[in-house]
Structures are given as C-alpha cells and as structure tokens.
Write an enzyme that holds these catalytic residues in place. Structure first.
Site, PDB file in Angstrom:
ATOM      1  CG  ASP A  25      -1.950  -1.129   1.178  1.00 50.88           C
ATOM      2  OD1 ASP A  25      -1.894  -1.948   0.253  1.00 50.88           O
ATOM      3  OD2 ASP A  25      -2.785  -1.205   2.097  1.00 50.88           O
ATOM      4  CE  LYS A 130      -3.514  -4.307   1.420  1.00 49.30           C
ATOM      5  NZ  LYS A 130      -4.307  -3.428   2.261  1.00 49.30           N
ATOM      6  CE  LYS A 133      -8.071  -0.625   7.147  1.00 49.77           C
ATOM      7  NZ  LYS A 133      -8.008   0.571   6.251  1.00 49.77           N
ATOM      8  CB  VAL A 158       2.520   2.500   4.844  1.00 48.73           C
ATOM      9  CG1 VAL A 158       3.909   3.080   4.784  1.00 48.73           C
ATOM     10  CG2 VAL A 158       1.792   2.725   3.509  1.00 48.73           C
ATOM     11  CB  CYS A 163      -2.219  -2.583   5.379  1.00 50.31           C
ATOM     12  SG  CYS A 163      -3.831  -1.803   5.239  1.00 50.31           S
ATOM     13  CD  GLN A 203       4.024 -15.519  22.831  1.00 53.15           C
ATOM     14  OE1 GLN A 203       3.589 -16.622  23.086  1.00 53.15           O
ATOM     15  NE2 GLN A 203       3.260 -14.494  22.476  1.00 53.15           N
TER      16      GLN A 203
END
Ligand code: TIU
Length: 233
Positions: A25, A130, A133, A158, A163, A203
């Site tokens: 984007d 699209k 997001k 961005v 997104c 994690q």
C-alpha cells in the site's frame, strides 16, 4: 542456503524464485497530504522516510529478476466490495468513496489511489488490489503464491501495525515464512511501529522475523549470479 541476520534468530532464504518482496500500500492516499491517511488526521510526512530504502530494495530485486508483489487498498467505484461498517468508521471530513483533492478516496483507478511514482510497479510485477487491510482477504494472492511456489515473504510498506501487520499475520497462519524489513515499513505512530515489531518477534518469532534492509541487500549480494533470472509471472 543463505542466512539473513534477523530477530529473534537468523532467517533462512530459500532458493531464488521461492521468496518475494511484498510492498504493501505505498499509495498516494497514505503518503500525500490530501489523501485518506491525512483525512483520518495523521501526519503523513513520517511515511515518506522509507521511500529511498524501498527504492533500493526494489532495484535489487529487479536487477536479480526476483518476484515483487505490490498491493493497493482500494474499492470498486460502486463500493460493492466495501462493508458499510468500513465506510462509517472514523470521524474524518471525508469518507471512503467521497471526492477529495486526489479523486474519490480509496477508489480503484483514482489518482490518489495509485502507488507513488517512485515505486510504480513494472508490467511484469504482481499487483494485488485488496479491499481489506490484509492482502489475503478477498484477493487472489494465495493462489498466485501457490502457483509460483513462493513460500517466503519479505514484507514492507505502510502502515506497520495496520495493513502490514495484518498481512503478515494472515500469511503466517497460511504457512508462509515472513520477514518484516523494519526500515522499509512505517507507521503514523512511532510507538505502534515499535510495539508491532516486538509483537511479531516475541515468543521465539510467533509471527515471524524482523531485520533491516541492509541485511537483506547483503544477503541478495551473495546469491549466485547464475541463479538469478526468475520471472514474476
Ligand atoms: N490507517 C492506517 O494506518 N492504515 C490504513 O488504513 N491502511 C494501510 O495500513 N495500508
């Protein structure tokens, strides 16, 4: 196998053709002062900072003829692919579909909806339009990746926590090995970018890896020249 120095540990790059640069984007609507991002009340100048880094990455991928995927957040002119909830959300002066200084906000084909000229896709590069997001929701991206045998995504663009992060989470759930390039992604909110990167790599890399553009460029420079030359489609 070429390793990229990354967080939380090295990222293994598969053979050329199996990894792609994903640029999310980088549209005038999000980077220019009269687009959708500004209408939402954001300081869009922050996002301009990553353009030179993205130009470098794009040039490297293009010179090696490696796959590049661009995405655009956009809707059909009749808004048939835009949920009413998305149109209603926020208190901006203009809503999706309204006419602004750069044409109708977030409508496919309008001037403001275009990718910025510095990063304009080449005709043989993949472009995903699209409505959400994430780049997988209601698009042909997964089918394209499967058809081309692309398994690893180097993700940029961005905004980091909207997104870009949504796309990386969608990709991770589908089994793709994702590396976010931290100086090739940006947010309107520095603290959100910082925390998004931390969430991805926590994690033991629960969503994937992060690295810098320099580390990626150094790894690309190690690719055997004879292995380059994969077409985008
Ligand atoms: N508002 C915001 O941060 N982002 C978006 O609406 N779209 C993208 O992130 N591309």
């Amino acid at each position: 196998m070429i390793s990229i120095s990354a967080t939380p540990y090295d990222y293994e790059l598969p053979e050329p053709g199996k990894f792609a640069l994903v640029i999310i984007d980088m549209q005038r609507d999000f980077l220019e002062p009269s687009g959708f991002g500004a209408v939402l009340g954001n300081d869009v100048s922050r996002l301009q900072a990553i353009v030179p880094t993205l130009e470098q990455l794009l040039a490297a991928f293009r010179s090696l003829k490696l796959p590049v995927i661009h995405t655009l957040e956009c809707h059909q002119p009749d808004l048939s692919d835009c949920p009413p909830a998305k149109i209603k959300r926020g208190h901006g002066s203009l809503k999706i579909g309204d006419r602004g200084p750069m044409g109708r906000i977030l409508i496919k084909g309008e001037p403001g909806n275009a990718i910025i000229p510095e990063l304009e896709p080449l005709p043989d590069e993949i472009v995903i339009y699209k409505p959400g997001k994430g780049a997988f929701y209601s698009t042909e991206l997964e089918a394209i990746l499967q058809e081309k045998g692309i398994t690893h995504l180097l993700i940029t663009g961005v905004t980091t926590e909207v997104c870009v992060q949504t796309t990386m989470r969608e990709a991770n759930d589908r089994g793709y090995e994702c590396l976010m390039i931290e100086d090739a992604t940006e947010s309107y909110f520095p603290e959100f970018k910082h925390v998004a990167l931390a969430m991805i790599t926590a994690q033991g890399g629960i969503i994937g890896w992060t690295t810098t553009a320099n580390h990626v460029l150094q790894a690309l420079a190690k690719l055997p020249l004879g292995r380059a030359g994969f077409a985008n489609n």
